[in-house]
Design a protein around this motif. Structure first.
Motif, PDB file in Angstrom:
ATOM      1  N   ASP A 112       5.215   9.875   6.893  1.00 27.93           N
ATOM      2  CA  ASP A 112       6.405  10.439   6.687  1.00 27.93           C
ATOM      3  C   ASP A 112       7.317   9.357   6.186  1.00 27.93           C
ATOM      4  OD1 ASP A 112       5.583  12.153   5.849  1.00 27.93           O
ATOM      5  OD2 ASP A 112       5.924  14.221   8.086  1.00 27.93           O
ATOM      6  N   ASP A 113       7.572   8.568   7.678  1.00 24.39           N
ATOM      7  CA  ASP A 113       8.362   7.022   7.831  1.00 24.39           C
ATOM      8  C   ASP A 113       8.206   5.625   6.860  1.00 24.39           C
ATOM      9  OD1 ASP A 113       6.986   6.550   9.738  1.00 24.39           O
ATOM     10  OD2 ASP A 113       8.592   6.434  11.156  1.00 24.39           O
ATOM     11  N   ALA A 114       7.160   6.220   6.134  1.00 24.40           N
ATOM     12  CA  ALA A 114       6.416   4.137   5.732  1.00 24.40           C
ATOM     13  C   ALA A 114       6.123   4.348   3.897  1.00 24.40           C
ATOM     14  CB  ALA A 114       4.971   4.347   6.963  1.00 24.40           C
ATOM     15  N   PHE A 115       6.470   3.212   3.823  1.00 24.58           N
ATOM     16  CA  PHE A 115       5.727   3.709   2.317  1.00 24.58           C
ATOM     17  C   PHE A 115       4.828   2.176   2.433  1.00 24.58           C
ATOM     18  CE2 PHE A 115       6.130   1.550  -1.959  1.00 24.58           C
ATOM     19  CZ  PHE A 115       5.953   2.618  -2.736  1.00 24.58           C
ATOM     20  N   LEU A 116       3.705   1.908   1.330  1.00 23.77           N
ATOM     21  CA  LEU A 116       2.893   1.188   1.863  1.00 23.77           C
ATOM     22  C   LEU A 116       2.380   0.992   0.205  1.00 23.77           C
ATOM     23  CD1 LEU A 116       0.774  -0.949   3.679  1.00 23.77           C
ATOM     24  CD2 LEU A 116      -1.070   0.445   3.817  1.00 23.77           C
ATOM     25  N   ALA A 117       3.068  -0.013  -0.676  1.00 23.52           N
ATOM     26  CA  ALA A 117       3.001  -0.669  -1.843  1.00 23.52           C
ATOM     27  C   ALA A 117       1.330  -0.846  -1.805  1.00 23.52           C
ATOM     28  CB  ALA A 117       3.738  -0.971  -2.329  1.00 23.52           C
ATOM     29  N   HIS A 118       0.965  -0.178  -3.141  1.00 27.26           N
ATOM     30  CA  HIS A 118      -0.595  -0.285  -3.248  1.00 27.26           C
ATOM     31  C   HIS A 118      -1.113   0.069  -4.254  1.00 27.26           C
ATOM     32  CE1 HIS A 118      -1.142   3.349  -2.085  1.00 27.26           C
ATOM     33  NE2 HIS A 118      -2.216   4.139  -2.994  1.00 27.26           N
ATOM     34  N   ALA A 136       0.057  -6.866 -10.513  1.00 25.48           N
ATOM     35  CA  ALA A 136       1.011  -7.102  -9.667  1.00 25.48           C
ATOM     36  C   ALA A 136       0.961  -6.521  -7.889  1.00 25.48           C
ATOM     37  CB  ALA A 136       2.193  -6.291 -10.529  1.00 25.48           C
ATOM     38  N   GLN A 137       0.003  -5.535  -7.732  1.00 27.62           N
ATOM     39  CA  GLN A 137      -0.287  -4.415  -6.754  1.00 27.62           C
ATOM     40  C   GLN A 137      -0.162  -5.944  -5.611  1.00 27.62           C
ATOM     41  OE1 GLN A 137       0.490  -1.212  -6.848  1.00 27.62           O
ATOM     42  NE2 GLN A 137       0.321  -1.480  -8.911  1.00 27.62           N
ATOM     43  N   PRO A 138       0.611  -5.469  -4.168  1.00 30.72           N
ATOM     44  CA  PRO A 138       0.178  -6.407  -2.979  1.00 30.72           C
ATOM     45  C   PRO A 138      -0.778  -5.803  -2.217  1.00 30.72           C
ATOM     46  CG  PRO A 138       2.279  -4.576  -2.554  1.00 30.72           C
ATOM     47  CD  PRO A 138       1.559  -4.721  -4.646  1.00 30.72           C
ATOM     48  N   VAL A 139      -1.038  -4.650  -3.102  1.00 30.74           N
ATOM     49  CA  VAL A 139      -2.428  -4.327  -1.484  1.00 30.74           C
ATOM     50  C   VAL A 139      -3.302  -3.658  -2.593  1.00 30.74           C
ATOM     51  CG1 VAL A 139      -3.651  -2.462  -0.139  1.00 30.74           C
ATOM     52  CG2 VAL A 139      -1.168  -3.966   0.570  1.00 30.74           C
ATOM     53  N   LEU A 140      -4.328  -4.442  -3.085  1.00 29.43           N
ATOM     54  CA  LEU A 140      -5.444  -3.813  -3.895  1.00 29.43           C
ATOM     55  C   LEU A 140      -6.397  -3.395  -4.070  1.00 29.43           C
ATOM     56  CD1 LEU A 140      -5.743  -3.876  -7.822  1.00 29.43           C
ATOM     57  CD2 LEU A 140      -7.168  -5.614  -7.289  1.00 29.43           C
ATOM     58  N   LEU A 141      -7.289  -1.422  -4.025  1.00 32.69           N
ATOM     59  CA  LEU A 141      -7.865  -1.015  -3.745  1.00 32.69           C
ATOM     60  C   LEU A 141      -9.253  -1.549  -4.311  1.00 32.69           C
ATOM     61  CD1 LEU A 141      -5.865   1.982  -2.369  1.00 32.69           C
ATOM     62  CD2 LEU A 141      -7.169  -0.371  -1.009  1.00 32.69           C
ATOM     63  N   THR A 142     -10.367  -1.813  -4.423  1.00 36.22           N
ATOM     64  CA  THR A 142     -10.862  -1.878  -5.258  1.00 36.22           C
ATOM     65  C   THR A 142     -13.193  -1.719  -5.018  1.00 36.22           C
ATOM     66  OG1 THR A 142     -12.797  -3.876  -6.528  1.00 36.22           O
ATOM     67  CG2 THR A 142     -11.697  -4.127  -4.495  1.00 36.22           C
ATOM     68  N   ARG A 189       1.420  -4.793   8.811  1.00 32.43           N
ATOM     69  CA  ARG A 189       1.363  -6.223   9.000  1.00 32.43           C
ATOM     70  C   ARG A 189       0.791  -6.985   8.444  1.00 32.43           C
ATOM     71  NH1 ARG A 189      -2.451  -5.799  14.180  1.00 32.43           N
ATOM     72  NH2 ARG A 189      -1.411  -3.554  14.369  1.00 32.43           N
ATOM     73  N   THR A 190      -0.580  -7.412   7.607  1.00 29.77           N
ATOM     74  CA  THR A 190      -0.486  -7.955   6.096  1.00 29.77           C
ATOM     75  C   THR A 190       0.475  -8.315   5.414  1.00 29.77           C
ATOM     76  OG1 THR A 190      -2.853  -7.843   6.721  1.00 29.77           O
ATOM     77  CG2 THR A 190      -2.399  -8.407   4.866  1.00 29.77           C
ATOM     78  N   LEU A 191       0.618  -7.359   5.261  1.00 28.50           N
ATOM     79  CA  LEU A 191       2.215  -7.108   3.815  1.00 28.50           C
ATOM     80  C   LEU A 191       3.626  -7.435   5.216  1.00 28.50           C
ATOM     81  CD1 LEU A 191       1.724  -4.204   2.310  1.00 28.50           C
ATOM     82  CD2 LEU A 191       1.560  -6.591   1.419  1.00 28.50           C
ATOM     83  N   GLN A 192       3.356  -8.099   5.947  1.00 24.18           N
ATOM     84  CA  GLN A 192       5.334  -8.590   6.608  1.00 24.18           C
ATOM     85  C   GLN A 192       4.571  -9.735   6.732  1.00 24.18           C
ATOM     86  OE1 GLN A 192       4.907  -6.012  10.198  1.00 24.18           O
ATOM     87  NE2 GLN A 192       5.433  -4.348   9.551  1.00 24.18           N
ATOM     88  N   ARG A 193       3.941 -10.375   6.730  1.00 20.20           N
ATOM     89  CA  ARG A 193       3.517 -11.797   6.865  1.00 20.20           C
ATOM     90  C   ARG A 193       3.211 -12.381   5.453  1.00 20.20           C
ATOM     91  NH1 ARG A 193      -1.376 -11.318  11.015  1.00 20.20           N
ATOM     92  NH2 ARG A 193      -0.664 -11.263  12.772  1.00 20.20           N
ATOM     93  N   GLY A 194       3.585 -11.603   4.587  1.00 12.88           N
ATOM     94  CA  GLY A 194       4.216 -12.155   3.063  1.00 12.88           C
ATOM     95  C   GLY A 194       2.294 -12.576   2.687  1.00 12.88           C
ATOM     96  N   TRP A 195       1.827 -11.953   2.543  1.00 16.57           N
ATOM     97  CA  TRP A 195       0.310 -12.030   2.081  1.00 16.57           C
ATOM     98  C   TRP A 195       0.081 -11.104   1.405  1.00 16.57           C
ATOM     99  CZ3 TRP A 195      -2.732 -12.455   7.409  1.00 16.57           C
ATOM    100  CH2 TRP A 195      -2.024 -14.529   7.856  1.00 16.57           C
TER     101      TRP A 195
END
Length: 149
Positions: free
Chosen positions: A54-60, A70-76, A24-30
Motif C-alpha cells: 500500500d505504501d509503495a510505488f514501483l514504476a514499470h 521509457a520504463q525504469p522496469v520493463l516486463l518481457t 534496490r535496483t532502482l535506488q542504485r540508478g539502474w
C-alpha cells in the motif's frame, strides 16, 4: 564480464521477493528488465507490481504496451532489452540472452520446482564457464538472503 547472481527462493514466492530487489535496483540508478517464462506470468507480475504494498510505488511497464523504452522496469517474455536496462532478472526458468549485454544478471528460481532448480544449475554451469562472476544466494527461514557460494 557480467556479475551473475542466483537467488534460490525457499521461504517466499517470486511475488514476495522480486519487488524489494527491483526497488534496490532502482535506488542504485539502474534500469531493469524482468524476463518471465510466459505472457500470462508477465501479465500477472505486472498486476502484482502495482499492488504489492500500500505504501509503495514501483514504476514499470510491459513490452507489449506503448513507451516500453521509457520504463525504469520493463516486463518481457523475450530476450530483447527494450528499455536499455543494465540489470536483467530472469524468472520461471526463462531462456536468457547473452549476459555480456548487462552489468548484472539475476536468476530467481523456486526451490520447490524441480524444473526451475535444474535450469538454474544448468545456467550456473553455463555462466561460470563463460567467465562471469557467479554468486549463489539462498533464503534463510527469516526470508533474508544469505550468500552460499
Amino acid at each position: 564480464m557480467a556479475e551473475i547472481l542466483f537467488y534460490h527462493l525457499t521461504e517466499s514466492t517470486l511475488e514476495d521477493a522480486l519487488p524489494a530487489l527491483l526497488e534496490r535496483t532502482l535506488q542504485r540508478g539502474w534500469r531493469a528488465v524482468v524476463q518471465a517464462g510466459s505472457p500470462e506470468r508477465r501479465d500477472s507480475l505486472d498486476s502484482h507490481l502495482w499492488t504489492y504494498r500500500d505504501d509503495a510505488f514501483l514504476a514499470h511497464g510491459s513490452d507489449h504496451e506503448p513507451h516500453a523504452e521509457a520504463q525504469p522496469v520493463l516486463l518481457t517474455t523475450g530476450q530483447d532489452n527494450g528499455n536499455q536496462a543494465t540489470v536483467r532478472f530472469v524468472v520461471d526458468g526463462a531462456s536468457p540472452p547473452p549476459a555480456e549485454n548487462y552489468e548484472r544478471m539475476v536468476f530467481m528460481f523456486d526451490g520447490h520446482d524441480a524444473a526451475q532448480v535444474e535450469e538454474a544449475r544448468a545456467q550456473w554451469k553455463t555462466q561460470k564457464a563463460a567467465g562471469h562472476a557467479v554468486t549463489y544466494w539462498q533464503q534463510t527461514p527469516e526470508r533474508r538472503w544469505e550468500r552460499k557460494a
